[in-house]
Write an enzyme that holds these catalytic residues in place. Structure first.
Site, mmCIF file in Angstrom:
data_model
loop_
_atom_site.group_PDB
_atom_site.id
_atom_site.type_symbol
_atom_site.label_atom_id
_atom_site.label_comp_id
_atom_site.label_asym_id
_atom_site.label_seq_id
_atom_site.Cartn_x
_atom_site.Cartn_y
_atom_site.Cartn_z
ATOM 1 C CE LYS A 116 14.169 -8.812 -4.267
ATOM 2 N NZ LYS A 116 14.175 -9.800 -5.346
ATOM 3 C CB ILE A 441 8.362 -1.805 -14.845
ATOM 4 C CG1 ILE A 441 9.455 -0.742 -14.656
ATOM 5 C CG2 ILE A 441 8.947 -3.188 -14.664
ATOM 6 C CD1 ILE A 441 10.529 -0.746 -15.728
ATOM 7 C CD GLU A 494 1.964 -6.809 -15.927
ATOM 8 O OE1 GLU A 494 1.963 -7.224 -14.757
ATOM 9 O OE2 GLU A 494 3.012 -6.598 -16.565
ATOM 10 C CB CYS A 526 1.834 -10.547 1.756
ATOM 11 S SG CYS A 526 1.974 -9.876 3.424
ATOM 12 C CG ASP A 609 9.586 -8.155 -15.905
ATOM 13 O OD1 ASP A 609 10.177 -7.425 -16.708
ATOM 14 O OD2 ASP A 609 8.468 -7.890 -15.430
ATOM 15 C CG HIS A 704 9.562 -0.606 -3.717
ATOM 16 N ND1 HIS A 704 8.724 -1.686 -3.843
ATOM 17 C CD2 HIS A 704 10.557 -0.811 -4.614
ATOM 18 C CE1 HIS A 704 9.201 -2.511 -4.756
ATOM 19 N NE2 HIS A 704 10.309 -2.013 -5.240
#
Length: 769
Positions: A116, A441, A494, A526, A609, A704
Site C-alpha cells: 500500500k 478467501i 460471492e 479500479c 475481512d 494479483h
C-alpha cells in the site's frame, strides 16, 4: 501573482479507458501501438482539461500504465536480475512482467512485491535492491511526455518520486548491497534527469518526498537529505524544484525542509494537518514559494471556499502574492475523475461533492479570490457557506438512534466467551477438519455472465426472481467445483457482490453510491468507493440468505463472508464532519448484527475481512495507539457475539505487520489469513517473533498475477512456513479473493493448492510414524 497548480491527475480516464485498453493488451486482443495511443489520448485530454480550468502549473509524468513507483524504478534501471534485462531502454513487456509476473513462451518469472502507498488504498510496486545493480537512465518516459505536452502548447511541471523516498520504500534481501553507494548512484541519475529536463525547457520540477510525513529525518538521515538536494539544485541551476510531501504534516521535519536549497515547498493543509501553515510561515526563507494544499486530494467533499481564501490571505500577508501556489493536498489520483458523469446521484448529496475535475475548478476559484479579492468570488463564497451549513443540520446525516446505540456499548460486547485455547478444542471437534485445511478467501472469478446479469438487474432488464436464479446457478457451480477438487472449507464465490465494500454499503443506511466514481487501486484494478455521508445502521440482513442457500448445497462447512468496519471505512469516501473513529464504531455495530444473524442461520465459520487495517495506521508512530485501540475494539464488537463453537476468521492484505502484531493478537480471531506469496513468506516473521498463538493461513497463490503456480512451488512455500509456524496451526489458501482472475487460471491453481496440502499431510504423517 498567486498561481493555480496541480500535483497529479487520475490516469484511468473518465470511463476507465486505460483499464480497458491495458487488459485488452494483456489478453492479446489489441496491439501495443493501440495501447500507447490510448495513453497519449488520455494525457492530451487531461492536460487540456487542466489548461481550460485555468491552471498555471500542470503536471506531467503523473501518467502511468501501471504505477508511478514502477515507472521510477525503470527510469533508474533498478531491474532485478530475474527479468534478464538487456540493459537498454526498458520495454513495455518487461515493465509489465515486473508488475504482474509472466508465464509464457518458456518464460516463468514472478512479479515484484506490491504494497500500500502510505495509508491509501493505492498499491505501488516495491523497489528491490540487489548487489551489482548499476543505476542508469533506462527510460525516456519523463522526457517524452514533457515534449508531448509542449508540442500541444503546454509547458508542464514534471513529477518525480523523490530520490530519498524511493530507497525508503525499497527492500533488499541481499546482505551484500552497498546501500550508500547505490543511493549515490541513484542521485546521479536524478542529476542527469534534471539536466535533460532543463535542456528541454522545463521551468519547474516537482519532486515528491512523502517519506517526510512518516519518519523523523535526523542525524545522518537529515544530513543525507541535505547533501542530496544540494547536488540536485546544482545539477540544473535553471530549474526550480518544488519539494512536495503529503498525507500528513511535516512536523519535526519542517526545519530540515525549509533549510533545503529548493525553490518551493508544498504543504498538505487538508484535515490531516490543517494548521501547519502557522509554523511554516515563521520558517520559510525569503523568496521561497509555498504551495498550499487547500483542496483535499483524497476525499470528495466540496471545499470550504471561505476558509481556504482566509488561509491564503493570511499566508499572503507574510510571504507575498508572488510566493504562493494554490494546490490540492496531494495528487488527485485518489479521487474519481468527473462528477458530471453522475446522473443518478441524489441531487442534495451531489451538491455536497467535488471529484477531480471539479477540484480543478476549486483550485482556480481560490486562486482567483487570492489574486482579485473576495468580492470577485462573493457569490461562490456565499454558495459554499450555504453547503457547509446544510451539512451540519441535515436530517439525512444525523440519526439520534444510531448515536444512542454507540453510547450503550459495554465492555462485555468486546469479549469472546472463552480464551482461544478452549475455543480451539470445541471448534476442532465440531468442524472435524484435516491438518493443513484448505479454503479460499471468498470470491471466485466474476465472469462476463455474472457481470451481465448484475448489470441487467440494475437496469431493470432482469427481474429479481431471474437474477436470483442466475446467482444461485453460479453458487451451485462454485460448490460443485470445490467438491470436485476436495477443498475442505467452502465459500459461495460471492457472485452477487460487485465489490467487497460497495456490496455492504448498498445495504447500509448512511451510504450512497456513484455510477462512475472509479479510482485506481493497482495496475488496471479500479474500485468505486462508497460514499459515507451520514450515520450508519443496518436495516435488514445483507448476506444471510445467500450464505444459507450455499450451505444447503453441500455437507461441507460453508464460510459466511463479511467485510470488517475498518476496511469499509478505509475503502470508502468518509464524511468529514465527525471523527473517523465515530463512523467506524457505527459500522462495527451494523456488522455485529450480521454476524449474529449468520450464526443463527447455522453458519459455523464467519470470516470478517480487515484487509485494510494496516493501511489505516496513522503515518506517525506516535499517533498509532488511539487508532489501534479503536480498530481492535471495532473488530471485537463485530465478532465477540458468537458462541465458542463458531470459528471467526479474518483476512489482511499486503502489509508489514511487525509494528502492529500485538494488536492483531488482541483482535483474537480464531484464524487469520494473510498475503505472503510475493514476499516468499517473509511477512510471517512478525507472527513468529510475536509467537502468535492462533491459527494462520499464509497465502501460497499470488492472485494479483496471471501466473499459475505449480504444486511444487506451493509445497516449498508451505514448508518454509512450517519451519517457523507450528504446522498444527497452518491453513492453506490463496493470497486473496479470486474475483479478478479467470477460471482458466483459478481451476489449475486451486487444484495445485489442494494437492500441495495433501503432500504436506503425507509428509507430516511420515514424520510422525
Amino acid at each position: 501573482m498567486v498561481l493555480a497548480t496541480n500535483l497529479g491527475f487520475p490516469r484511468i480516464g473518465a470511463n476507465r479507458e486505460l483499464k480497458k485498453a491495458t487488459e485488452s493488451y494483456w489478453k492479446g486482443k489489441t496491439t501495443q501501438d493501440k495501447l500507447l495511443a490510448t495513453g497519449k489520448e488520455l494525457r492530451a485530454r487531461h492536460w487540456n482539461l487542466q489548461k481550460d480550468a485555468g491552471l498555471n502549473h500542470i503536471p506531467s509524468n503523473d501518467f502511468s500504465f501501471y504505477d508511478q513507483v514502477l515507472d521510477m524504478i525503470c527510469t533508474l534501471g533498478l531491474v532485478p536480475e530475474r527479468y534478464k534485462w538487456d540493459g537498454g531502454n526498458i520495454d513495455l513487456d518487461t515493465y509489465f512482467a515486473m508488475a504482474r509476473g509472466a508465464q509464457k513462451d518458456g518464460v516463468d518469472v514472478t512479479a515484484m512485491e506490491m504494497t500500500k502507498w502510505f495509508d491509501t488504498n493505492y498499491h505501488y510496486i516495491v523497489p528491490e535492491m540487489e548487489a551489482g545493480m548499476s543505476p542508469k537512465l533506462s527510460s525516456t518516459k519523463i522526457f517524452d511526455q514533457f515534449t508531448e505536452a509542449k508540442e500541444q502548447g503546454i509547458t508542464t511541471r514534471p513529477v518525480l518520486v523523490g530520490p530519498c523516498t524511493l530507497p525508503f520504500l525499497g527492500k533488499s534481501k541481499d546482505e551484500n548491497v552497498d546501500h550508500m553507494k547505490l543511493w549515490d548512484d541513484i542521485i546521479g541519475v536524478y542529476e542527469e534527469i534534471l539536466k535533460k529536463l532543463e535542456s528541454l525547457g522545463a521551468e519547474w520540477v516537482q519532486i515528491d518526498e512523502p517519506m517526510l510525513a512518516v519518519s523523523m529525518c535526523e542525524g545522518g538521515a537529515a544530513e543525507g537529505f541535505k547533501q542530496c538536494y544540494e547536488r540536485l539544485s546544482k545539477a540544473a541551476p535553471g530549474i526550480k524544484i518544488l519539494l512536495t510531501s503529503y498525507f500528513e504534516g511535516l512536523r519535526e521535519n519542517m526545519d530540515l525542509v525549509f533549510s533545503l536549497p529548493v525553490a518551493g515547498v508544498h504543504l498538505d493543509l487538508s484535515n490531516r494537518a490543517p494548521h501547519q501553515y502557522k509554523d511554516a510561515i515563521a520558517m520559510v526563507p525569503e523568496g521561497m514559494t509555498l504551495s498550499l494544499g487547500l483542496v483535499d486530494g483524497r476525499n470528495i467533499w466540496k471545499n470550504n471556499i471561505h476558509q481556504s481564501v482566509e488561509i491564503s490571505e493570511f499566508i499572503e500577508s507574510h510571504v507575498g502574492k508572488d510566493n504562493i501556489m494554490i494546490a490540492p493536498s496531494c495528487s488527485l489520483l485518489h479521487t474519481p475523475v468527473d462528477l458530471n458523469n453522475e446522473d443518478a446521484l441524489d441531487p442534495e448529496i451531489k451538491n455536497w461533492l467535488a471529484f477531480a475535475t471539479q477540484k480543478l475548478d476549486e483550485i482556480a476559484l481560490i486562486t482567483k479570490g487570492a489574486n482579485e479579492g473576495r468580492n470577485a468570488i462573493a457569490s461562490e463564497i456565499t454558495a459554499s457557506d450555504a453547503i457547509q451549513s446544510e451539512r451540519k443540520t441535515s436530517k439525512r446525516i444525523h440519526n439520534d438512534d444510531v448515536k444512542k446505540r454507540v453510547t450503550s456499548i459495554t465492555d462485555d460486547m468486546k469479549k469472546r466467551k472463552s480464551p482461544f485455547a478452549e475455543r480451539q478444542k470445541v471448534q476442532r471437534a465440531a468442524l472435524a477438519l484435516p491438518a493443513f485445511p484448505t479454503t479460499s478467501i471468498g470470491s471466485f472469478p466474476q465472469t462476463q455472465e455474472i457481470r451481465k446479469a448484475r448489470a441487467a438487474f440494475k437496469k431493470g432488464e432482469l427481474d429479481e426472481t431471474a437474477y436470483k436464479a442466475a446467482m444461485e446457478k453460479e453458487i451451485q457451480a462454485v460448490v460443485k467445483y470445490q467438491e470436485e477438487i476436495g477443498i475442505d472449507v467452502f465459500v459461495h464465490g460471492e457472485p452477487e457482490r460487485n465489490d467487497m465494500v460497495e456490496y455492504f454499503g448498498e445495504q447500509l443506511d448512511g451510504f450512497t453510491f456513484s455510477k462512475n466514481g472509479w479510482v485506481q487501486s493497482y495496475g488496471s484494478r479500479c474500485v468505486k468507493p462508497p460514499i459515507i455521508f451520514g450515520d450508519v445502521s443496518r436495516p435488514e440482513p445483507m448476506t444471510v440468505e445467500w450464505s444459507k442457500y450455499a450451505q444447503e448445497q453441500t455437507d461441507k462447512v460453508m464460510k459466511g463472508m463479511l467485510t470488517g468496519p475498518i476496511t469499509i471505512l478505509q475503502w470508502s469516501f468518509v464524511r468529514d464532519d465527525q471523527p473517523r473513529a465515530d463512523t467506524s464504531r457505527q459500522i462495527s455495530l451494523a456488522i455485529r448484527d450480521e454476524v449474529e444473524d449468520l450464526e443463527a442461520a447455522g453458519i459455523k465459520i464467519i470470516q470478517i475481512d480487515e484487509a485494510a487495517i494496516r493501511e489505516g495506521l496513522p503515518l506517525r508512530k506516535g499517533d498509532w495507539d488511539a487508532y489501534l485501540k479503536n480498530a481492535v475494539e471495532d473488530f471485537r464488537i463485530t465478532s465477540c457475539c458468537v458462541e465458542d463453537t463458531t470459528q471467526i476468521h479474518t483476512h489482511m492484505c499486503y502489509s508489514e505487520f511487525n509494528d502492529m502484531i500485538s494488536s492483531i493478537g488482541d483482535m483474537d480471531a480464531d484464524v487469520i489469513s494473510i498475503e505472503t506469496s510475493r514476499s516468499h513468506m517473509e511477512l510471517l516473521e512478525a507472527f513468529v517473533e510475536y509467537k502468535y498463538p492462533n491459527e494462520i493461513g499464509p497465502g501460497v497463490y499470488d492472485i494479483h498475477s496471471p501466473r499459475v503456480p505449480d504444486t511444487a512451488e506451493m509445497v516449498e512455500l508451505l514448508e518454509t512456513a512450517a519451519k517457523v509456524i507450528d504446522p498444527d496451526l497452518l491453513w492453506v489458501n490463496p493470497d486473496c479473493g479470486l474475483k479478478t482472475r479467470g477460471w482458466a487460471e483459478v481451476e489449475p491453481a486451486l487444484r495445485n493448492m489442494v494437492e500441495a496440502a495433501k503432500i504436506m499431510r503425507e509428509k507430516a504423517n511420515s514424520a510422525a510414524a
